[in-house]
Design a protein around this motif. Structure first.
Motif, PDB file in Angstrom:
ATOM      1  N   ILE A   1      97.874  79.807  -8.310  1.00  0.00           N
ATOM      2  CA  ILE A   1      96.498  79.490  -7.895  1.00  0.00           C
ATOM      3  C   ILE A   1      96.071  78.142  -8.448  1.00  0.00           C
ATOM      4  O   ILE A   1      95.514  77.290  -7.734  1.00  0.00           O
ATOM      5  N   ALA A   2      96.329  77.925  -9.743  1.00  0.00           N
ATOM      6  CA  ALA A   2      95.932  76.661 -10.372  1.00  0.00           C
ATOM      7  C   ALA A   2      96.637  75.468  -9.729  1.00  0.00           C
ATOM      8  O   ALA A   2      96.007  74.435  -9.439  1.00  0.00           O
ATOM      9  N   LYS A   3      97.950  75.602  -9.490  1.00  0.00           N
ATOM     10  CA  LYS A   3      98.716  74.501  -8.896  1.00  0.00           C
ATOM     11  C   LYS A   3      98.226  74.187  -7.491  1.00  0.00           C
ATOM     12  O   LYS A   3      98.108  73.021  -7.098  1.00  0.00           O
ATOM     13  N   ARG A   4      97.931  75.210  -6.709  1.00  0.00           N
ATOM     14  CA  ARG A   4      97.488  74.984  -5.332  1.00  0.00           C
ATOM     15  C   ARG A   4      96.105  74.343  -5.289  1.00  0.00           C
ATOM     16  O   ARG A   4      95.848  73.480  -4.440  1.00  0.00           O
ATOM     17  N   ILE A   5      95.236  74.749  -6.176  1.00  0.00           N
ATOM     18  CA  ILE A   5      93.903  74.135  -6.210  1.00  0.00           C
ATOM     19  C   ILE A   5      94.006  72.676  -6.643  1.00  0.00           C
ATOM     20  O   ILE A   5      93.336  71.794  -6.084  1.00  0.00           O
ATOM     21  N   MET A   6      94.861  72.404  -7.638  1.00  0.00           N
ATOM     22  CA  MET A   6      94.998  71.033  -8.133  1.00  0.00           C
ATOM     23  C   MET A   6      95.587  70.084  -7.094  1.00  0.00           C
ATOM     24  O   MET A   6      95.264  68.898  -7.072  1.00  0.00           O
ATOM     25  N   THR A   7      96.458  70.622  -6.234  1.00  0.00           N
ATOM     26  CA  THR A   7      97.131  69.748  -5.265  1.00  0.00           C
ATOM     27  C   THR A   7      96.438  69.731  -3.902  1.00  0.00           C
ATOM     28  O   THR A   7      96.914  69.059  -2.985  1.00  0.00           O
ATOM     29  N   THR A   8      95.345  70.460  -3.757  1.00  0.00           N
ATOM     30  CA  THR A   8      94.613  70.450  -2.492  1.00  0.00           C
ATOM     31  C   THR A   8      93.854  69.134  -2.341  1.00  0.00           C
ATOM     32  O   THR A   8      93.077  68.748  -3.226  1.00  0.00           O
ATOM     33  N   GLU A   9      94.071  68.460  -1.226  1.00  0.00           N
ATOM     34  CA  GLU A   9      93.441  67.159  -1.007  1.00  0.00           C
ATOM     35  C   GLU A   9      92.064  67.271  -0.361  1.00  0.00           C
ATOM     36  O   GLU A   9      91.229  66.383  -0.518  1.00  0.00           O
TER      37      GLU A   9
ATOM     38  N   GLY B   1      85.495  80.140   1.717  1.00  0.00           N
ATOM     39  CA  GLY B   1      86.501  79.980   2.760  1.00  0.00           C
ATOM     40  C   GLY B   1      87.501  78.893   2.435  1.00  0.00           C
ATOM     41  O   GLY B   1      88.707  79.057   2.670  1.00  0.00           O
ATOM     42  N   ASN B   2      87.014  77.782   1.883  1.00  0.00           N
ATOM     43  CA  ASN B   2      87.913  76.686   1.499  1.00  0.00           C
ATOM     44  C   ASN B   2      88.864  77.110   0.394  1.00  0.00           C
ATOM     45  O   ASN B   2      90.060  76.783   0.418  1.00  0.00           O
ATOM     46  N   LEU B   3      88.333  77.830  -0.585  1.00  0.00           N
ATOM     47  CA  LEU B   3      89.179  78.312  -1.676  1.00  0.00           C
ATOM     48  C   LEU B   3      90.209  79.314  -1.165  1.00  0.00           C
ATOM     49  O   LEU B   3      91.372  79.307  -1.585  1.00  0.00           O
ATOM     50  N   ASN B   4      89.801  80.188  -0.269  1.00  0.00           N
ATOM     51  CA  ASN B   4      90.711  81.174   0.308  1.00  0.00           C
ATOM     52  C   ASN B   4      91.870  80.487   1.024  1.00  0.00           C
ATOM     53  O   ASN B   4      93.041  80.863   0.864  1.00  0.00           O
ATOM     54  N   ALA B   5      91.545  79.453   1.807  1.00  0.00           N
ATOM     55  CA  ALA B   5      92.583  78.724   2.537  1.00  0.00           C
ATOM     56  C   ALA B   5      93.493  77.941   1.600  1.00  0.00           C
ATOM     57  O   ALA B   5      94.708  77.866   1.808  1.00  0.00           O
ATOM     58  N   ALA B   6      92.910  77.356   0.543  1.00  0.00           N
ATOM     59  CA  ALA B   6      93.703  76.555  -0.395  1.00  0.00           C
ATOM     60  C   ALA B   6      94.622  77.421  -1.237  1.00  0.00           C
ATOM     61  O   ALA B   6      95.772  77.046  -1.503  1.00  0.00           O
ATOM     62  N   VAL B   7      94.146  78.576  -1.648  1.00  0.00           N
ATOM     63  CA  VAL B   7      94.917  79.426  -2.550  1.00  0.00           C
ATOM     64  C   VAL B   7      95.977  80.233  -1.805  1.00  0.00           C
ATOM     65  O   VAL B   7      97.136  80.315  -2.226  1.00  0.00           O
ATOM     66  N   PHE B   8      95.603  80.812  -0.671  1.00  0.00           N
ATOM     67  CA  PHE B   8      96.520  81.723   0.014  1.00  0.00           C
ATOM     68  C   PHE B   8      97.250  81.091   1.193  1.00  0.00           C
ATOM     69  O   PHE B   8      98.127  81.719   1.783  1.00  0.00           O
ATOM     70  N   LYS B   9      96.873  79.889   1.574  1.00  0.00           N
ATOM     71  CA  LYS B   9      97.560  79.130   2.628  1.00  0.00           C
ATOM     72  C   LYS B   9      97.734  79.957   3.891  1.00  0.00           C
ATOM     73  O   LYS B   9      96.765  80.430   4.456  1.00  0.00           O
ATOM     74  N   GLU B  10      98.996  80.157   4.340  1.00  0.00           N
ATOM     75  CA  GLU B  10      99.234  80.875   5.596  1.00  0.00           C
ATOM     76  C   GLU B  10      98.781  82.324   5.554  1.00  0.00           C
ATOM     77  O   GLU B  10      98.587  82.954   6.587  1.00  0.00           O
ATOM     78  N   SER B  11      98.626  82.879   4.369  1.00  0.00           N
ATOM     79  CA  SER B  11      98.213  84.279   4.235  1.00  0.00           C
ATOM     80  C   SER B  11      96.707  84.426   4.048  1.00  0.00           C
ATOM     81  O   SER B  11      96.241  85.506   3.672  1.00  0.00           O
TER      82      SER B  11
ATOM     83  N   ASP C   1     111.369  73.631 -13.522  1.00  0.00           N
ATOM     84  CA  ASP C   1     109.910  73.682 -13.437  1.00  0.00           C
ATOM     85  C   ASP C   1     109.425  72.894 -12.225  1.00  0.00           C
ATOM     86  O   ASP C   1     108.489  73.314 -11.527  1.00  0.00           O
ATOM     87  N   ALA C   2     110.046  71.739 -11.964  1.00  0.00           N
ATOM     88  CA  ALA C   2     109.652  70.923 -10.818  1.00  0.00           C
ATOM     89  C   ALA C   2     109.869  71.676  -9.509  1.00  0.00           C
ATOM     90  O   ALA C   2     109.021  71.635  -8.599  1.00  0.00           O
ATOM     91  N   LEU C   3     110.986  72.389  -9.392  1.00  0.00           N
ATOM     92  CA  LEU C   3     111.267  73.147  -8.181  1.00  0.00           C
ATOM     93  C   LEU C   3     110.321  74.341  -8.056  1.00  0.00           C
ATOM     94  O   LEU C   3     109.937  74.722  -6.940  1.00  0.00           O
ATOM     95  N   LYS C   4     109.948  74.931  -9.169  1.00  0.00           N
ATOM     96  CA  LYS C   4     108.968  76.026  -9.132  1.00  0.00           C
ATOM     97  C   LYS C   4     107.641  75.529  -8.561  1.00  0.00           C
ATOM     98  O   LYS C   4     107.031  76.180  -7.705  1.00  0.00           O
ATOM     99  N   VAL C   5     107.204  74.363  -9.027  1.00  0.00           N
ATOM    100  CA  VAL C   5     105.940  73.797  -8.558  1.00  0.00           C
ATOM    101  C   VAL C   5     106.027  73.445  -7.075  1.00  0.00           C
ATOM    102  O   VAL C   5     105.086  73.677  -6.306  1.00  0.00           O
ATOM    103  N   LYS C   6     107.169  72.902  -6.638  1.00  0.00           N
ATOM    104  CA  LYS C   6     107.359  72.594  -5.215  1.00  0.00           C
ATOM    105  C   LYS C   6     107.248  73.858  -4.378  1.00  0.00           C
ATOM    106  O   LYS C   6     106.625  73.871  -3.311  1.00  0.00           O
ATOM    107  N   ALA C   7     107.878  74.942  -4.844  1.00  0.00           N
ATOM    108  CA  ALA C   7     107.833  76.197  -4.099  1.00  0.00           C
ATOM    109  C   ALA C   7     106.420  76.762  -4.053  1.00  0.00           C
ATOM    110  O   ALA C   7     106.032  77.410  -3.075  1.00  0.00           O
ATOM    111  N   GLN C   8     105.632  76.523  -5.099  1.00  0.00           N
ATOM    112  CA  GLN C   8     104.269  77.028  -5.138  1.00  0.00           C
ATOM    113  C   GLN C   8     103.324  76.235  -4.241  1.00  0.00           C
ATOM    114  O   GLN C   8     102.415  76.801  -3.637  1.00  0.00           O
ATOM    115  N   THR C   9     103.519  74.926  -4.179  1.00  0.00           N
ATOM    116  CA  THR C   9     102.557  74.059  -3.499  1.00  0.00           C
ATOM    117  C   THR C   9     103.028  73.542  -2.145  1.00  0.00           C
ATOM    118  O   THR C   9     102.212  73.282  -1.266  1.00  0.00           O
ATOM    119  N   ALA C  10     104.335  73.355  -1.974  1.00  0.00           N
ATOM    120  CA  ALA C  10     104.863  72.827  -0.715  1.00  0.00           C
ATOM    121  C   ALA C  10     106.176  73.521  -0.373  1.00  0.00           C
ATOM    122  O   ALA C  10     107.246  72.893  -0.368  1.00  0.00           O
TER     123      ALA C  10
END
Length: 230
Positions: free
Chosen positions: A54-62, A75-85, A166-175
């Motif tokens: 959740i923290a990583k996705r919020i931080m990387t949301t543009e 609604g914005n937070l819901n879309a940023a945190v859960f993305k496709e879900s 750790d870098a790959l974990k963050v990539k999987a979480q955010t992109a």
């Protein structure tokens, strides 16, 4: 007591210096350290990986998250945190917070085993080789604290080796789309040294952080008169 024993002068008490023996002394067992560190890593991962996602996705949301209305912000937070879900049910939403769990598990378990299992071993080795120098410079209690702090800082610097996980974990979480359909070997081959981006800042954070963590822990034990196993 014999007469010869009575005539002997009293022997001075032998103190326990920082430099103790010619072999590494390990308080507790190596197996307990490694198992405890591994269990701590797994527990931390299961409890806090969703929070970290959740923290990583919020931080990387543009896009802007907070707007004038509460419903719009939600609604914005819901879309940023859960993305496709974002429009899925509660169970699916919760499951979407565990991307990169494989990379996260390997990273967190290795990191905890390396850090908390390795620091006591390095500290014991440093005590044997440099214990007298530390005691001459800082005194008995100060030497114990500084040995713990210094070995902790060195261990913290060495953690940078695990940075790609750790870098790959963050990539999987955010992109996650960047890793989709790619095997682990292919990812490492493609990404290469770019996975170590930010290594300097990681060292700059870990060295003083681990110095304070292990040094503060030892200083607190000395102040409270708590042994190594306390």
């Amino acid at each position: 007591m014999t007469a010869a024993a009575k005539d002997l002068p009293p022997q001075p008490a032998i103190s326990a210096p920082i430099l103790a023996t010619s072999s590494v002394h390990m308080s507790g067992t190596a197996e307990a350290r490694l198992m405890g560190s591994a269990v701590a890593g797994v527990s931390e991962l299961m409890l806090f990986h969703p929070v970290d996602t959740i923290a990583k996705r919020i931080m990387t949301t543009e896009s802007r998250l907070v707007v004038s209305s509460i419903s719009g912000t939600a609604g914005n937070l819901n879309a940023a945190v859960f993305k496709e879900s974002a429009g899925a049910g509660l169970g699916t939403k919760f499951g979407s917070l565990f991307p990169g769990i494989g990379f996260g598990a390997v990273y967190k378990i290795l990191q905890r085993v390396y850090k908390f299992g390795g620091q006591p071993v390095l500290k014991d080795w440093m005590r044997i080789r440099y214990g007298q120098s530390f005691e001459a410079a800082f005194g008995h209690n100060g030497a114990a604290t500084m040995l713990s702090a210094t070995s902790g800082a060195l261990i913290g610097i060495g953690e940078v080796v695990l940075l790609p996980l750790d870098a790959l974990k963050v990539k999987a979480q955010t992109a996650p789309e960047q890793l989709k359909g790619r095997g682990v070997v292919a990812i490492f081959r493609t990404e290469g040294w770019s996975l170590y981006r930010g290594a300097g800042w990681t060292v700059a954070r870990n060295a003083p952080g681990s110095f304070a963590l292990f040094g503060g822990n030892k200083a607190a034990k000395i102040m409270m008169d708590v042994g190594e196993d306390g």
